[in-house]
Design a protein around this motif. Sequence first.
Motif, PDB file in Angstrom:
ATOM      1  N   TYR A   1       0.852  -1.180   0.000  1.00  0.00           N
ATOM      2  CA  TYR A   1       0.000   0.000   0.000  1.00  0.00           C
ATOM      3  C   TYR A   1       0.889   1.231   0.000  1.00  0.00           C
ATOM      4  CZ  TYR A   1      -3.328   3.546   1.363  1.00  0.00           C
ATOM      5  OH  TYR A   1      -4.095   4.677   1.401  1.00  0.00           O
TER       6      TYR A   1
ATOM      7  N   GLY B   1      -3.012   5.264  -3.380  1.00  0.00           N
ATOM      8  CA  GLY B   1      -4.320   4.747  -3.019  1.00  0.00           C
ATOM      9  C   GLY B   1      -4.444   3.252  -3.205  1.00  0.00           C
TER      10      GLY B   1
ATOM     11  N   ASP C   1      -9.344   0.818  -5.299  1.00  0.00           N
ATOM     12  CA  ASP C   1     -10.457   1.622  -5.789  1.00  0.00           C
ATOM     13  C   ASP C   1     -10.007   2.911  -6.476  1.00  0.00           C
ATOM     14  OD1 ASP C   1      -9.524   2.713  -3.403  1.00  0.00           O
ATOM     15  OD2 ASP C   1     -11.514   3.349  -2.742  1.00  0.00           O
ATOM     16  N   LYS C   2      -8.695   3.151  -6.556  1.00  0.00           N
ATOM     17  CA  LYS C   2      -8.152   4.355  -7.194  1.00  0.00           C
ATOM     18  C   LYS C   2      -7.455   3.987  -8.497  1.00  0.00           C
ATOM     19  CE  LYS C   2      -9.163   6.912  -3.616  1.00  0.00           C
ATOM     20  NZ  LYS C   2     -10.382   7.619  -3.602  1.00  0.00           N
ATOM     21  N   LYS C   3      -7.645   4.787  -9.533  1.00  0.00           N
ATOM     22  CA  LYS C   3      -6.977   4.534 -10.819  1.00  0.00           C
ATOM     23  C   LYS C   3      -5.468   4.670 -10.718  1.00  0.00           C
ATOM     24  CE  LYS C   3     -10.835   5.747 -13.735  1.00  0.00           C
ATOM     25  NZ  LYS C   3     -11.365   6.493 -14.848  1.00  0.00           N
ATOM     26  N   THR C   4      -4.993   5.403  -9.736  1.00  0.00           N
ATOM     27  CA  THR C   4      -3.560   5.645  -9.581  1.00  0.00           C
ATOM     28  C   THR C   4      -2.837   4.546  -8.813  1.00  0.00           C
ATOM     29  OG1 THR C   4      -4.040   6.911  -7.580  1.00  0.00           O
ATOM     30  CG2 THR C   4      -3.831   8.151  -9.649  1.00  0.00           C
ATOM     31  N   THR C   5      -3.548   3.550  -8.326  1.00  0.00           N
ATOM     32  CA  THR C   5      -2.952   2.547  -7.445  1.00  0.00           C
ATOM     33  C   THR C   5      -1.841   1.735  -8.122  1.00  0.00           C
ATOM     34  OG1 THR C   5      -3.437   0.767  -5.898  1.00  0.00           O
ATOM     35  CG2 THR C   5      -4.585   0.694  -8.008  1.00  0.00           C
TER      36      THR C   5
END
Length: 145
Positions: A120, A125, A128-132
Amino acid sequence: MLKYVDYDIVFQEIPDEVTLAINLSNCPYRCKGCHSPHLQQDIGNELNESSLSGLLQVYEKAITCICFMGGDADAGELYRLADFVWRSRGGRIKTAWYSGNDKLPEDSKEHFDFVKIGPYIEALGGLDKKTTNQRLYHIGNKRKI
């Protein structure tokens, strides 16, 4: 040896599955912003075939998947328990692993239907985040009962 701290039936960890999520302790990662920092400690009850069978007896009619949240400290034992779930329930319950590893362990594909990897990183993020940076892989059933 693996130890579990708690568990819950969840609906968002694995898409389209009703999942018994088992939180394992002794996480070797120290992710900044970790949602469960207490799982970095060596705490809880031993997770073995007996304790896992007890959980499955209670919840197996309500779930379609079991997800081991952690377990990186003893991946060999985790693989063994995932295989136990698969064999003891005739392949009816899928298996999943949430790992903080940044690469998909090649041998994990033999033991799980789903694997989420990636430490993490607070700035990126979660899933649930596009940037993960985290990734969820649907490996599917490659085992024989």
